[in-house]
Design an enzyme around this catalytic site. Structure first.
Site, PDB file in Angstrom:
ATOM      1  CD  GLU A 132     -10.189  56.727  42.147  1.00  8.35           C
ATOM      2  OE1 GLU A 132      -9.150  56.804  42.798  1.00  8.35           O
ATOM      3  OE2 GLU A 132     -10.319  56.019  41.148  1.00  8.35           O
TER       4      GLU A 132
ATOM      5  CE  LYS B 174      -8.582  65.523  47.105  1.00  2.00           C
ATOM      6  NZ  LYS B 174      -8.065  65.679  48.452  1.00  2.00           N
TER       7      LYS B 174
ATOM      8  CG  ASP C 144     -10.135  64.832  54.923  1.00  2.22           C
ATOM      9  OD1 ASP C 144      -8.982  65.179  54.600  1.00  2.22           O
ATOM     10  OD2 ASP C 144     -10.896  65.541  55.587  1.00  2.22           O
TER      11      ASP C 144
ATOM     12  CE1 TYR D 288      -3.819  58.184  45.379  1.00  6.65           C
ATOM     13  CE2 TYR D 288      -4.980  58.075  47.478  1.00  6.65           C
ATOM     14  CZ  TYR D 288      -3.958  58.573  46.703  1.00  6.65           C
ATOM     15  OH  TYR D 288      -3.077  59.463  47.241  1.00  6.65           O
TER      16      TYR D 288
ATOM     17  CE  LYS E 157     -11.212  69.209  48.599  1.00  6.13           C
ATOM     18  NZ  LYS E 157     -10.076  70.103  48.737  1.00  6.13           N
TER      19      LYS E 157
ATOM     20  CB  CYS F  22     -35.073  74.486  87.054  1.00  2.00           C
ATOM     21  SG  CYS F  22     -35.834  74.641  85.429  1.00  2.00           S
TER      22      CYS F  22
ATOM     23  CB  CYS G 216     -39.719  76.139  87.169  1.00  2.00           C
ATOM     24  SG  CYS G 216     -38.857  74.648  87.688  1.00  2.00           S
TER      25      CYS G 216
ATOM     26  CB  CYS H  50     -35.653  70.865  86.263  1.00  3.41           C
ATOM     27  SG  CYS H  50     -37.205  71.527  86.862  1.00  3.41           S
TER      28      CYS H  50
ATOM     29  CB  CYS I 127     -40.600  72.827  85.286  1.00  2.32           C
ATOM     30  SG  CYS I 127     -39.324  73.557  84.244  1.00  2.32           S
TER      31      CYS I 127
END
Ligand code: IVH
Length: 669
Positions: free
Chosen positions: A114, A116, A118, A226, A315, A408, A411, A426, A432
């Site tokens: 199953e 785990k 968190d 669980y 894990k 920018c 450029c 820009c 550019c």
């Protein structure tokens, strides 16, 4: 209404609502709409308002929370809540398997695999089917009383349903927060100017330990059972899978990812399988848990310190790490968008070294209160670009504020922010250098012209040396010219010329995508290719005509139209046409499901879900478990579950089994 009549109706409504809750939360298969559900709830609330004495503690109306408590009291668990031993690699898993096989003197073993979760472990005590207390794990023997809060979690039944209700039952499970719930909660918190949470686990913990359950009731918590602790009932429980099935029958939600596994190899495959699906799950998991299935064997194996010998957590690498934000740089995209990018002190997250993270835009930086020099949590989930989750304010020292440049950085053109847009752009256009380079990078990329060997660095080298200044120039490059570049051998130069040659024969849809028209992604490019089957016709299309294509709205239609009107683009396309042979046939058959994302729900009559999934994947589609805005289609069979509802809510297209079969048949022939 008379009291007796009201009592009857209230009881009937409770049963009805509880049953719908069960179908929705436990079976993932609702039979009424949210609206119909709300109508039932409303009626029950009305009755309980008129006849206060009729309210029962397990009424589904009693989930909104009650007045705050002054502190969380202590609760002693009837049976201690244990922890789990960990494995971090295959060798440790094999050693675990060997150890217990030897101890039991058996050759093969069955496990329950199953996920785990968190989140936070809780212990919920039911007496004669009624929820009495719910407590956190605490030190394993004594936890904190969070009954008032757990009662607000919609998945947790306030009273058990079904047959053989036990006199006493401790349900063990995990309170989690889904990713979606977490994002929505943080958005709300920000709006209210309140604390944002670093990750779903912290948010779940903070919500579960509230003194005021009315606050908890507003938090998107979920619960999965669980296992069990103390138990006193008629039903004989002989294996772990037995227990899980029984819990489900009593109305408790159990993860559908649970699987019976024979032997270590099936366990290892399960770990890989869940690991691959990890980023698609609705909530965080940090590994998988294997439990010896037979309870008699569990008893024989017993415990070491506070962990059972019969179970282990294998894990996954953590998705979040802490690192320092060294700087914030600006990247100029192909459409001129200025994106702040975090330069991080290199850190390994789930096996990949992360040095950059996207910061999206200035609003995001402000919202997360990120400053240069901060220590931050970086999160990398699935294939997505790493993100800065939050700042560790306690470690803040010598930080600098980030300011968006007004010109920018590539450029020197002005930078503007359009009303209602989060991004700064820009205005340099193709004058550019950064935009020019990005446009070429996009053109050569895998999903576009797929020019092998022509990577970012080479493109920058080519532009800087003046050999090319736009995408059309690529096709005039000679092997000799390429070979003059630093670190470029004759062989590599030859390979690039070959790759360029190869890219000349290309499907119309890829070519359109490669043009890099603003907001024209693969799907839109495909739609255009299917509709027009000719580049000339697309060039001449009016905005009105374009808008008639499904999925193309006024903005995108305008982007396409104006792209082809620009003199500069006309010249480049004219030049490209001398080299490129557009393969219209391929566009016609396009039809493959490349890049499309599907979700399958309900029972199909002609094949299993797995087979249906394989067929879609064979055509290039991606099949996920959960529906999001990015899902292209939800295929539904008999009694589809909540995924179908969600598709309707999100306006995701749905396909009946027949429509699905037609689609597959249409493509395969
Ligand atoms: S079983 C006797 N199953 O992991 C074994 N625990 O380190 C007791 N957890 O605090 C735990 N998912 O909160 C079990 N499917 C799962 C789990 C799970 C998450 C957590 C649980 C516990 C910790 C054990």
């Amino acid at each position: 209404m008379q009291l007796e009549q009201a009592r009857h109706r209230a009881e009937a409504l409770r049963q009805l609502i509880n049953n719908h809750n069960y179908q929705y939360y436990v079976l993932d298969d609702p039979s009424i709409t949210d609206n119909e559900y709300d109508v039932l709830m409303r009626e029950l609330i009305d009755i309980e308002t008129d006849f206060i004495d009729l309210i029962t503690t397990d009424s589904p109306t009693q989930r909104v929370g009650v007045s705050p408590v002054s502190e969380l009291k202590e609760v002693k668990h009837l049976m201690p809540m244990l922890s789990l031993g960990n494995a971090f690699n295959e060798d440790e898993m094999r050693a675990f398997n060997k150890r217990i096989k030897e101890k039991l003197s058996v050759n093969s073993l069955e496990f329950s695999g199953e996920t785990k979760f968190d989140g936070l472990a809780v212990n919920i005590l039911y007496e004669n089917g009624l929820l009495i207390t719910a407590a956190t794990r605490g030190d394993g023997s004594i936890g904190e009383d969070v009954t008032h809060n757990v009662r607000t979690i919609p998945q947790v039944p306030l009273s058990l349903i079904g047959e053989n209700i036990p006199q006493l039952l401790e349900v063990r499970g995990e309170v989690v927060m889904t990713h979606k719930g977490f994002a929505a909660l943080n958005d709300r918190q920000r709006e209210k100017g309140e604390k944002v949470f670093a990750n779903p686990r912290n948010a779940a913990a903070g919500s579960l330990r509230q003194l005021d359950s009315r606050v908890t009731a507003q938090r998107p918590l979920a619960f999965f059972a669980y296992g069990i602790g103390d138990y006193n009932g008629n039903k004989d429980l002989t294996s772990h899978t037995n227990i899980l099935r029984q819990l489900k029958e009593w109305g408790l939600p159990v993860s559908s990812d649970t699987k019976r596994l024979k032997g270590i190899d099936e366990c290892l495959s399960y770990h890989t399988e869940i690991g691959a699906a990890r980023s698609e799950l609705e909530h965080d998991i940090d590994g998988v848990v294997f439990k010896v299935n037979e309870l008699s064997q569990q008893r024989e194996l017993g415990f070491v310190s506070r962990a059972p010998r019969w179970a282990i957590a294998y894990k996954f690498p953590p998705l979040e790490e802490i690192t320092q934000l060294l700087d914030i740089e600006i990247q100029v995209g192909r459409t001129g968008a200025l994106t702040p990018v975090a330069r991080l002190s290199p850190v390994s997250v789930a096996g990949v070294t992360v040095t950059n993270a996207t910061l999206h835009n200035i609003d995001e930086i402000k919202r997360k209160d990120i400053k240069i020099g901060d220590w931050v949590y970086v999160r990398r989930a699935g294939d997505v670009i790493p993100e800065i989750v939050s700042v560790i304010k306690e470690r803040r020292a010598n930080v600098a504020e980030f300011v968006m440049p007004t010109v920018c950085p590539a450029c020197g053109s002005d930078v503007v922010r359009q009303e209602g847009e989060a991004v700064y752009r820009c205005i340099g256009g193709l004058s550019c250098s950064a935009q020019k380079i990005q446009a070429i990078i996009h053109f050569a990329s895998r999903k576009a012209m797929n020019i092998d060997g022509l990577g970012d660095k080479l493109i920058i080298q080519l532009t800087e040396s003046g050999l090319i200044s736009n995408i059309a120039d690529l096709y005039s490059l000679s092997q000799e010219q390429l070979a003059t570049l630093e670190r470029m051998g004759t062989k590599s130069a030859e390979n690039i010329v070959t790759a360029l040659d190869k890219s000349k024969k290309i499907s119309l849809e890829r070519f359109i995508y490669a043009m890099g028209i603003r907001e024209v992604g693969e799907a839109t490019a495909r739609a255009l290719a299917i509709r027009y089957k000719s580049l000339d016709l697309i060039e001449q299309a009016t905005t009105g005509e374009l808008e008639s294509i499904s999925d193309i709205g006024p903005v995108v239609a305008f982007n396409i139209y104006s792209f082809f009107q620009q003199k500069h683009n006309k010249e480049i396309i004219h030049e490209l046409k001398k080299h490129i042979h557009l393969d219209i046939v391929e566009s016609n058959q396009l039809a493959t499901l490349d890049g499309m994302s599907f979700v399958i729900t309900g029972t199909l009559s002609s094949m299993g879900r797995d087979e249906a999934k394989q067929k879609l994947m064979a055509l290039g589609a991606k099949v996920s478990r959960s529906v999001s805005k990015k899902t292209n289609y939800v295929v539904y069979g008999e009694s589809p579950g909540s995924k179908y509802e969600k598709a309707l809510q999100l306006d995701v297209k749905t396909l009946s089994e027949q429509q699905y079969l037609d689609l597959i048949a249409g493509i395969s022939t």
